[in-house]
Design a protein around this motif. Structure first.
Motif, PDB file in Angstrom:
ATOM      1  N   MET A   1     -14.061  -4.570  10.897  1.00  0.00           N
ATOM      2  CA  MET A   1     -13.835  -5.674  11.672  1.00  0.00           C
ATOM      3  C   MET A   1     -12.886  -5.512  12.400  1.00  0.00           C
ATOM      4  O   MET A   1     -12.521  -6.079  13.455  1.00  0.00           O
ATOM      5  N   GLY A   2     -11.784  -4.979  12.288  1.00  0.00           N
ATOM      6  CA  GLY A   2     -10.547  -4.441  13.052  1.00  0.00           C
ATOM      7  C   GLY A   2     -11.078  -3.850  14.448  1.00  0.00           C
ATOM      8  O   GLY A   2     -10.760  -4.154  15.472  1.00  0.00           O
ATOM      9  N   ALA A   3     -11.729  -2.763  13.853  1.00  0.00           N
ATOM     10  CA  ALA A   3     -12.314  -2.198  15.163  1.00  0.00           C
ATOM     11  C   ALA A   3     -13.339  -2.678  16.095  1.00  0.00           C
ATOM     12  O   ALA A   3     -13.344  -2.898  17.287  1.00  0.00           O
ATOM     13  N   PHE A   4     -14.072  -3.639  15.445  1.00  0.00           N
ATOM     14  CA  PHE A   4     -15.049  -4.613  16.134  1.00  0.00           C
ATOM     15  C   PHE A   4     -14.391  -5.347  16.896  1.00  0.00           C
ATOM     16  O   PHE A   4     -14.491  -5.754  18.062  1.00  0.00           O
ATOM     17  N   LEU A   5     -13.303  -6.230  16.452  1.00  0.00           N
ATOM     18  CA  LEU A   5     -12.438  -7.282  17.207  1.00  0.00           C
ATOM     19  C   LEU A   5     -11.871  -6.761  18.278  1.00  0.00           C
ATOM     20  O   LEU A   5     -11.562  -7.118  19.407  1.00  0.00           O
ATOM     21  N   GLY A   6     -11.277  -5.283  17.957  1.00  0.00           N
ATOM     22  CA  GLY A   6     -10.488  -4.525  19.158  1.00  0.00           C
ATOM     23  C   GLY A   6     -11.283  -4.287  20.572  1.00  0.00           C
ATOM     24  O   GLY A   6     -10.925  -4.353  21.459  1.00  0.00           O
ATOM     25  N   ARG A   7     -12.638  -3.912  20.000  1.00  0.00           N
ATOM     26  CA  ARG A   7     -13.461  -3.800  21.296  1.00  0.00           C
ATOM     27  C   ARG A   7     -13.823  -4.995  22.009  1.00  0.00           C
ATOM     28  O   ARG A   7     -14.311  -4.938  23.090  1.00  0.00           O
ATOM     29  N   LEU A   8     -13.572  -6.229  21.536  1.00  0.00           N
ATOM     30  CA  LEU A   8     -13.744  -7.546  22.038  1.00  0.00           C
ATOM     31  C   LEU A   8     -12.541  -7.611  22.854  1.00  0.00           C
ATOM     32  O   LEU A   8     -12.468  -8.951  23.365  1.00  0.00           O
ATOM     33  N   GLY A   9     -11.412  -7.053  22.623  1.00  0.00           N
ATOM     34  CA  GLY A   9     -10.188  -7.280  23.407  1.00  0.00           C
ATOM     35  C   GLY A   9      -9.304  -8.351  22.513  1.00  0.00           C
ATOM     36  O   GLY A   9      -7.999  -8.424  23.112  1.00  0.00           O
ATOM     37  N   ARG A  10      -9.245  -8.367  21.090  1.00  0.00           N
ATOM     38  CA  ARG A  10      -8.383  -8.809  20.566  1.00  0.00           C
ATOM     39  C   ARG A  10      -7.253  -7.727  19.943  1.00  0.00           C
ATOM     40  O   ARG A  10      -7.546  -6.891  19.630  1.00  0.00           O
ATOM     41  N   SER A  11      -6.121  -8.078  19.969  1.00  0.00           N
ATOM     42  CA  SER A  11      -4.978  -7.393  19.307  1.00  0.00           C
ATOM     43  C   SER A  11      -5.043  -7.686  17.849  1.00  0.00           C
ATOM     44  O   SER A  11      -4.736  -8.573  17.369  1.00  0.00           O
ATOM     45  N   VAL A  12      -5.367  -6.564  17.041  1.00  0.00           N
ATOM     46  CA  VAL A  12      -5.695  -6.950  15.508  1.00  0.00           C
ATOM     47  C   VAL A  12      -4.874  -6.068  14.992  1.00  0.00           C
ATOM     48  O   VAL A  12      -4.267  -4.799  15.248  1.00  0.00           O
ATOM     49  N   ALA A  13      -4.242  -6.553  13.737  1.00  0.00           N
ATOM     50  CA  ALA A  13      -3.194  -5.833  12.758  1.00  0.00           C
ATOM     51  C   ALA A  13      -3.844  -5.991  11.394  1.00  0.00           C
ATOM     52  O   ALA A  13      -3.988  -7.088  10.780  1.00  0.00           O
ATOM     53  N   VAL A  14      -3.953  -4.780  10.726  1.00  0.00           N
ATOM     54  CA  VAL A  14      -4.458  -4.864   9.394  1.00  0.00           C
ATOM     55  C   VAL A  14      -3.205  -4.906   8.299  1.00  0.00           C
ATOM     56  O   VAL A  14      -2.206  -3.967   8.543  1.00  0.00           O
ATOM     57  N   VAL A  15      -3.259  -5.543   7.432  1.00  0.00           N
ATOM     58  CA  VAL A  15      -1.916  -5.836   6.514  1.00  0.00           C
ATOM     59  C   VAL A  15      -2.473  -5.363   5.086  1.00  0.00           C
ATOM     60  O   VAL A  15      -3.497  -6.261   4.534  1.00  0.00           O
ATOM     61  N   ASN A  16      -2.076  -4.417   4.448  1.00  0.00           N
ATOM     62  CA  ASN A  16      -2.431  -4.112   3.206  1.00  0.00           C
ATOM     63  C   ASN A  16      -1.786  -4.666   2.261  1.00  0.00           C
ATOM     64  O   ASN A  16      -0.460  -4.576   1.943  1.00  0.00           O
ATOM     65  N   LEU A  17      -2.403  -5.724   1.351  1.00  0.00           N
ATOM     66  CA  LEU A  17      -1.723  -6.132   0.134  1.00  0.00           C
ATOM     67  C   LEU A  17      -1.949  -6.032  -1.081  1.00  0.00           C
ATOM     68  O   LEU A  17      -1.711  -6.596  -2.094  1.00  0.00           O
ATOM     69  N   ASP A  18      -2.638  -5.120  -1.205  1.00  0.00           N
ATOM     70  CA  ASP A  18      -3.298  -4.242  -2.416  1.00  0.00           C
ATOM     71  C   ASP A  18      -2.387  -2.987  -2.799  1.00  0.00           C
ATOM     72  O   ASP A  18      -2.393  -2.093  -2.289  1.00  0.00           O
ATOM     73  N   PRO A  19      -1.437  -3.171  -3.791  1.00  0.00           N
ATOM     74  CA  PRO A  19      -0.428  -2.208  -4.289  1.00  0.00           C
ATOM     75  C   PRO A  19      -1.063  -1.157  -4.911  1.00  0.00           C
ATOM     76  O   PRO A  19      -0.497  -0.070  -5.323  1.00  0.00           O
ATOM     77  N   ALA A  20      -2.547  -1.244  -5.246  1.00  0.00           N
ATOM     78  CA  ALA A  20      -3.001  -0.217  -5.932  1.00  0.00           C
ATOM     79  C   ALA A  20      -3.985   0.731  -5.066  1.00  0.00           C
ATOM     80  O   ALA A  20      -4.315   1.718  -5.337  1.00  0.00           O
ATOM     81  N   ASN A  21      -3.897   0.320  -3.741  1.00  0.00           N
ATOM     82  CA  ASN A  21      -4.484   0.940  -2.651  1.00  0.00           C
ATOM     83  C   ASN A  21      -3.607   1.937  -1.966  1.00  0.00           C
ATOM     84  O   ASN A  21      -2.932   1.794  -1.262  1.00  0.00           O
ATOM     85  N   GLU A  22      -3.769   3.281  -2.496  1.00  0.00           N
ATOM     86  CA  GLU A  22      -2.805   4.212  -2.056  1.00  0.00           C
ATOM     87  C   GLU A  22      -3.338   5.408  -1.006  1.00  0.00           C
ATOM     88  O   GLU A  22      -2.811   5.985  -0.478  1.00  0.00           O
ATOM     89  N   SER A  23      -4.733   4.893  -0.745  1.00  0.00           N
ATOM     90  CA  SER A  23      -5.367   5.949   0.428  1.00  0.00           C
ATOM     91  C   SER A  23      -6.126   5.256   1.436  1.00  0.00           C
ATOM     92  O   SER A  23      -7.417   4.993   1.253  1.00  0.00           O
ATOM     93  N   LEU A  24      -5.241   4.795   2.169  1.00  0.00           N
ATOM     94  CA  LEU A  24      -5.837   3.823   3.309  1.00  0.00           C
ATOM     95  C   LEU A  24      -6.599   4.544   4.192  1.00  0.00           C
ATOM     96  O   LEU A  24      -6.324   5.585   4.750  1.00  0.00           O
ATOM     97  N   PRO A  25      -8.067   4.265   4.616  1.00  0.00           N
ATOM     98  CA  PRO A  25      -8.773   5.027   5.425  1.00  0.00           C
ATOM     99  C   PRO A  25      -8.432   4.980   6.996  1.00  0.00           C
ATOM    100  O   PRO A  25      -8.881   5.650   7.679  1.00  0.00           O
ATOM    101  N   GLY A  26      -7.653   3.834   7.444  1.00  0.00           N
ATOM    102  CA  GLY A  26      -6.978   4.067   8.741  1.00  0.00           C
ATOM    103  C   GLY A  26      -5.749   3.444   9.014  1.00  0.00           C
ATOM    104  O   GLY A  26      -5.205   3.246   7.926  1.00  0.00           O
TER     105      GLY A  26
END
Length: 312
Positions: A31-56
């Motif tokens: 969704m971040g990539a999709f909205l970015g292509r539409l011209g929105r400035s997108v920021a992804v915030v990781n609030l999952d402390p168990a997520n150690e390997s973020l793909p992007g």
């Protein structure tokens, strides 16, 4: 960007929630990539402390504040207790979050949240954090992802409906329920009813009758009837189908979320008459979005039948 009632500029975004394995992180990146292509400035915030390997790329990571392995190691907690502690720690350090989010003003924010169901059904920490975000003039919608394979099992689907309803009542945000991984649904088995039966949560008595044909669930018919009554009495739960590989599917989810958090009624970007009408006429929008997925699903089922006949 318009000014909020408390003096801070409004910020829009999504709180992406759902059980483990439902595709939350994949959704945030897509969704971040999709909205970015539409011209929105997108920021992804990781609030999952168990997520150690973020793909992007991630604009803000809770790992800067606390991580699940550290909590488990230092306090001797298990994964579930450790995750609850992490969310309570985040709630207690809300000033840290507010300071980091100040740098993201002007962005459309996607909050990638943990997968522990208790956080969205009865535990108060994450709910309180989201309430703080609202006070800081974030206009958010909860995007609740549910794996579409639950549709193939009537008993599990009733459980999903109960969880979704409980989540909607507890989180207290504008809510969009999403059936994720629709591109894989044909691998899970044949649906008992058309897809729109599941997305629009139509007369669930048919689902109870279908369950009665199973010897195991026949003994729990009365319980299932009461659960279905609760779901239908509230009349809140419905789903939008999603395939992150399909641009049209992503657009339909985006429109539903933009309507929920109010973004589609703002002045952040040009609003066409078609976009405003799609927000106003919800029933037609949901029908068309489900119809497209249903056609693909039926085609895949027909192809599978043809292949079986050829093998014979």
């Amino acid at each position: 960007m318009s000014e909020g009632s408390r003096g801070s500029p409004l910020a829009f975004g999504q709180v992406v929630i759902g059980p483990p394995g439902s595709g939350k992180t994949t959704y945030c990146q897509a969704m971040g990539a999709f909205l970015g292509r539409l011209g929105r400035s997108v920021a992804v915030v990781n609030l999952d402390p168990a997520n150690e390997s973020l793909p992007g790329p991630c604009a803000l990571d809770i790992a800067e504040l606390v991580t699940l392995p550290d909590v488990m190691g230092s306090l001797g907690l298990g994964p579930n207790g450790g995750l609850l502690y992490c969310m309570e720690y985040l709630e207690a350090n809300a000033d840290w979050l507010r300071e980091r989010l100040q740098a993201l003003r002007g962005h459309y924010v996607l909050f990638d949240c943990p997968g522990q169901v208790e956080l969205y059904t009865h535990h108060g920490a994450l709910k309180n954090v989201l309430a703080q975000l609202a006070k800081w003039n974030f206009r958010l919608a909860a995007v609740h992802l549910v794996d579409s394979h639950y549709c193939t099992d009537p008993g599990k689907f009733i459980s999903v409906l109960c969880t979704s309803l409980c989540t909607m009542l507890h989180v207290e945000l504008p809510h969009v329920n999403v059936l994720s991984k629709m591109d894989l649904i044909e691998q899970y088995g044949k649906l008992a009813f058309n897809l729109d039966y599941y997305t629009e949560v139509l007369d669930l008595s048919y689902l109870v009758d279908h369950l009665a044909s199973d010897p195991f669930f026949r003994n729990f018919r009365r319980l299932n009837e009461k659960l279905v009554e609760v779901i239908e009495d509230y009349s809140l739960v419905s789903f939008v189908p999603l395939n992150v590989q399909d641009k049209q599917s992503m657009k339909q989810v985006m429109q539903a979320v933009d309507k929920a958090n109010g973004y589609s009624f703002g002045d952040q970007e040009h609003r066409s008459l078609e976009a405003l009408m799609s927000a106003a006429v919800g029933a037609d929008f949901h029908f068309s979005s489900t119809l497209a997925v249903q056609e693909k699903y039926v085609q895949s089922q027909d192809k599978a039948v043809e292949e079986e006949v050829m093998d014979l």
